[in-house]
Design a protein around this motif. Structure first.
Motif, mmCIF file in Angstrom:
data_model
loop_
_atom_site.group_PDB
_atom_site.id
_atom_site.type_symbol
_atom_site.label_atom_id
_atom_site.label_comp_id
_atom_site.label_asym_id
_atom_site.label_seq_id
_atom_site.Cartn_x
_atom_site.Cartn_y
_atom_site.Cartn_z
ATOM 1 N N GLY A 48 0.819 -1.210 0.000
ATOM 2 C CA GLY A 48 0.000 0.000 0.000
ATOM 3 C C GLY A 48 0.855 1.263 0.000
ATOM 4 N N GLY A 96 -4.514 4.525 -5.879
ATOM 5 C CA GLY A 96 -5.213 4.732 -4.614
ATOM 6 C C GLY A 96 -6.138 3.569 -4.283
ATOM 7 N N LEU A 97 -6.815 3.062 -5.314
ATOM 8 C CA LEU A 97 -7.678 1.886 -5.088
ATOM 9 C C LEU A 97 -6.846 0.669 -4.696
ATOM 10 N N ALA A 99 -3.918 0.755 -3.201
ATOM 11 C CA ALA A 99 -3.425 1.007 -1.838
ATOM 12 C C ALA A 99 -4.535 0.766 -0.827
ATOM 13 N N PHE A 100 -5.734 1.267 -1.120
ATOM 14 C CA PHE A 100 -6.875 1.062 -0.223
ATOM 15 C C PHE A 100 -7.153 -0.431 -0.045
ATOM 16 N N GLY A 101 -7.139 -1.177 -1.149
ATOM 17 C CA GLY A 101 -7.365 -2.624 -1.065
ATOM 18 C C GLY A 101 -6.302 -3.319 -0.240
ATOM 19 N N SER A 102 -5.047 -2.892 -0.420
ATOM 20 C CA SER A 102 -3.955 -3.486 0.364
ATOM 21 C C SER A 102 -4.119 -3.206 1.851
ATOM 22 N N PHE A 103 -4.414 -1.937 2.186
ATOM 23 C CA PHE A 103 -4.591 -1.588 3.597
ATOM 24 C C PHE A 103 -5.801 -2.302 4.191
ATOM 25 N N ARG A 104 -6.859 -2.391 3.411
ATOM 26 C CA ARG A 104 -8.082 -3.057 3.898
ATOM 27 C C ARG A 104 -7.812 -4.531 4.194
#
Length: 194
Positions: A48, A96-97, A99-104
């Motif tokens: 991310g 960004g999507l 990164a968001f998926g990775s963090f989620r």
């Protein structure tokens, strides 16, 4: 057949099996799962951060290129706004999507409760298509064969072919596994097949 080969194959002992029979993880299994989750979390958070850094780098490159070509924010045109929007916005949207998926995924919790399935064992060879990069850098596909272990209504995918030498197909076994990840924790022979 003796359960010793099963214990070696799935890396469990009598203490682990006893805990699994009671619907619990043994301390050793819990530690192994915690270490695996920590490692996966670190990798996902790192991915991310990399996606965000790439988006920052792309944004910097686009803006410095535009300013180098004489872009002035006091005399900006519609074409300049659209170009900057696409040059900066699209990478941020895509990365960004990611990164968001990775963090989620990094901060989501898998249900690692112990499940049990008991039934006749069946091995099925399945073919799957997987992609890979060729030497020239293009995407290509190949067919790979894997074994599935089917017990009752539960399928365990991509089992090591060595398991076929340990378990007799048609015999009844009990398997203890984690709910979401479907990792086999332990197993035991129940009855000979008919």
């Amino acid at each position: 057949m003796s359960d010793i080969p099963l214990q070696r194959f799935f890396e469990f002992d009598e203490g682990d099996l006893h805990a699994n029979r009671n619907g619990r993880l043994s301390p050793k299994q819990q530690k192994k799962i915690d270490e695996g989750e920590r490692g996966a979390k670190n990798i996902l958070v790192g991915a991310g951060v990399v996606f965000i850094l790439i988006a920052l780098g792309v944004s910097y490159g686009v803006l410095s290129s535009a300013l180098g070509r004489g872009l002035s924010f006091s005399h900006i045109t519609t074409d300049d706004i659209i170009g900057l929007g696409l040059g900066v916005g699209l990478p941020w949207l895509f990365l960004g999507l990611l990164a968001f998926g990775s963090f989620r995924m990094a901060f989501s919790k898998l249900d690692m409760s112990v499940q049990k399935v008991e039934g006749k064992v069946n091995f099925v060879k399945v073919e799957k298509r997987e992609s890979y990069k060729t030497a020239g850098g293009s995407d290509s596909y190949r067919t790979v064969e894997e074994y599935e272990l089917r017990v009752g209504k539960v399928n365990f995918e991509d089992v090591d072919e060595e398991l076929l030498n340990i378990i007799e197909e048609g015999d009844t076994y009990a398997f203890y596994y984690t709910k979401d990840a479907k990792n086999i924790l332990s197993a035991e022979f129940v009855a000979k097949g008919k």
